[in-house]
Scaffold this active site. Sequence first.
Site, PDB file in Angstrom:
ATOM      1  N   GLY A  29      64.828  51.839  51.707  1.00  0.00           N
ATOM      2  CA  GLY A  29      64.642  53.195  50.696  1.00  0.00           C
ATOM      3  C   GLY A  29      63.877  52.916  49.448  1.00  0.00           C
ATOM      4  O   GLY A  29      62.664  53.636  49.326  1.00  0.00           O
ATOM      5  N   HIS A  65      65.650  43.803  63.637  1.00  0.00           N
ATOM      6  CA  HIS A  65      66.317  44.776  62.629  1.00  0.00           C
ATOM      7  C   HIS A  65      67.650  45.444  63.376  1.00  0.00           C
ATOM      8  O   HIS A  65      67.475  45.743  64.466  1.00  0.00           O
ATOM      9  CB  HIS A  65      65.376  45.693  62.280  1.00  0.00           C
ATOM     10  CG  HIS A  65      65.983  46.684  61.124  1.00  0.00           C
ATOM     11  ND1 HIS A  65      66.610  47.642  61.104  1.00  0.00           N
ATOM     12  CD2 HIS A  65      65.732  46.681  59.933  1.00  0.00           C
ATOM     13  CE1 HIS A  65      67.094  47.918  59.978  1.00  0.00           C
ATOM     14  NE2 HIS A  65      66.255  47.469  58.972  1.00  0.00           N
ATOM     15  N   ASN A  86      60.473  47.490  53.959  1.00  0.00           N
ATOM     16  CA  ASN A  86      60.382  48.148  55.138  1.00  0.00           C
ATOM     17  C   ASN A  86      60.429  49.510  55.102  1.00  0.00           C
ATOM     18  O   ASN A  86      61.192  50.072  54.674  1.00  0.00           O
ATOM     19  CB  ASN A  86      61.550  47.421  56.199  1.00  0.00           C
ATOM     20  CG  ASN A  86      61.766  47.930  57.330  1.00  0.00           C
ATOM     21  OD1 ASN A  86      60.812  48.624  57.787  1.00  0.00           O
ATOM     22  ND2 ASN A  86      62.927  47.756  58.000  1.00  0.00           N
ATOM     23  N   GLY A 109      71.091  51.606  54.070  1.00  0.00           N
ATOM     24  CA  GLY A 109      70.879  53.258  53.787  1.00  0.00           C
ATOM     25  C   GLY A 109      71.956  53.782  53.378  1.00  0.00           C
ATOM     26  O   GLY A 109      72.117  55.040  53.535  1.00  0.00           O
ATOM     27  N   SER A 146      70.483  48.240  50.950  1.00  0.00           N
ATOM     28  CA  SER A 146      70.646  48.811  49.502  1.00  0.00           C
ATOM     29  C   SER A 146      70.142  48.352  48.304  1.00  0.00           C
ATOM     30  O   SER A 146      70.869  48.450  47.256  1.00  0.00           O
ATOM     31  CB  SER A 146      72.054  49.741  49.411  1.00  0.00           C
ATOM     32  OG  SER A 146      72.419  50.533  50.361  1.00  0.00           O
ATOM     33  N   GLU A 194      68.405  48.431  63.353  1.00  0.00           N
ATOM     34  CA  GLU A 194      68.014  49.657  63.762  1.00  0.00           C
ATOM     35  C   GLU A 194      67.578  49.292  65.313  1.00  0.00           C
ATOM     36  O   GLU A 194      67.890  50.219  66.283  1.00  0.00           O
ATOM     37  CB  GLU A 194      67.163  50.498  63.147  1.00  0.00           C
ATOM     38  CG  GLU A 194      68.036  51.087  61.787  1.00  0.00           C
ATOM     39  CD  GLU A 194      67.204  51.020  60.446  1.00  0.00           C
ATOM     40  OE1 GLU A 194      65.871  51.080  60.698  1.00  0.00           O
ATOM     41  OE2 GLU A 194      67.884  51.198  59.527  1.00  0.00           O
ATOM     42  N   LYS A 202      60.068  51.622  57.377  1.00  0.00           N
ATOM     43  CA  LYS A 202      60.749  52.119  58.546  1.00  0.00           C
ATOM     44  C   LYS A 202      59.639  53.225  58.999  1.00  0.00           C
ATOM     45  O   LYS A 202      58.532  53.393  58.611  1.00  0.00           O
ATOM     46  CB  LYS A 202      62.078  52.608  58.375  1.00  0.00           C
ATOM     47  CG  LYS A 202      62.773  51.404  57.739  1.00  0.00           C
ATOM     48  CD  LYS A 202      64.220  51.821  57.630  1.00  0.00           C
ATOM     49  CE  LYS A 202      65.025  50.553  57.020  1.00  0.00           C
ATOM     50  NZ  LYS A 202      66.517  50.867  56.874  1.00  0.00           N
ATOM     51  N   GLU A 216      71.253  41.367  56.755  1.00  0.00           N
ATOM     52  CA  GLU A 216      71.172  42.822  56.442  1.00  0.00           C
ATOM     53  C   GLU A 216      72.586  43.421  56.962  1.00  0.00           C
ATOM     54  O   GLU A 216      72.645  43.566  58.126  1.00  0.00           O
ATOM     55  CB  GLU A 216      70.106  43.476  56.916  1.00  0.00           C
ATOM     56  CG  GLU A 216      68.889  43.110  56.428  1.00  0.00           C
ATOM     57  CD  GLU A 216      67.602  44.323  56.429  1.00  0.00           C
ATOM     58  OE1 GLU A 216      67.171  44.663  55.436  1.00  0.00           O
ATOM     59  OE2 GLU A 216      67.900  45.034  57.647  1.00  0.00           O
TER      60      GLU A 216
END
Length: 247
Positions: free
Chosen positions: A231, A92, A10, A170, A209, A94, A12, A164
């Site tokens: 990431g 998600h 992902n 993150g 992570s 977010e 992002k 998640e």
Amino acid sequence: MTRRKIVAGNWKMNGSVESVVELVESIQANDAVDVVVAPSYVYLPLVAQSLTGSKVMVAAQNVSEFAKGAFTGEVSLSMLKDFSVSHVILGHSERRSLFAESDAQVARKVASTLEAGLTPILCVGETLEQREAGTTLTVCNAQVDAVLEEIGIELFEKVVIAYEPVWAIGTGKSASSEQAQEVHKGIRDNIARRSSKVAEKVAILYGGSVKASNSAELFAQADIDGALIGGASLDATEFNSIIESAK
Ligand code: 13P
């Protein structure tokens, strides 16, 4: 039953024309693992084109719950299909926390995505506060149940779940493989109460992570069927090592 592993990146809101092409050209897929990348909407055509002839699949990070019309700023499923998108990340954390997406809205998006013939990657997960209050499984299963109520158990076998934990996204602080396995099993058991056949089929990915240094241990767990990576998916070397560890 052995479920095929899925490694999904992902990206992002990251990247540029130059960096996404470079990244996508560096991804080394293999036949044993399904690899998916989710660029920002604007890079979907470019990424899809760069992946012509590759086994790597393309996901969107969200989609509108509506088919078409006066919805400024939204992107529809038929638009995604125009660019060979096969998966859509939905719910998600977010999107849930920053853009106020509700369980019901996420459930409607999962239903439309399936109807359009694409694979939804349904994200669920608890906050740190909820984990500390001991409500992790209640929270995750309620997020899953909202979708089950919308689409029914039979169709659910086509859904990919991504567990998640919000506190691990993150932060560099991944859930341990034992913590993740416990939740994955709890999610699968909840689905099995409706259908053990569907529960056996559903892929449950872990996200939060994930790095090359912890992916193999996570993938070794019985109910972890791959990963949704933020990431580390922006770094080709890391992402390729994670794919390799999923073989
Ligand atoms: P990180 O891998 O950066 O923690 O992000 C996980 C994630 O949100 C994937 O959807």
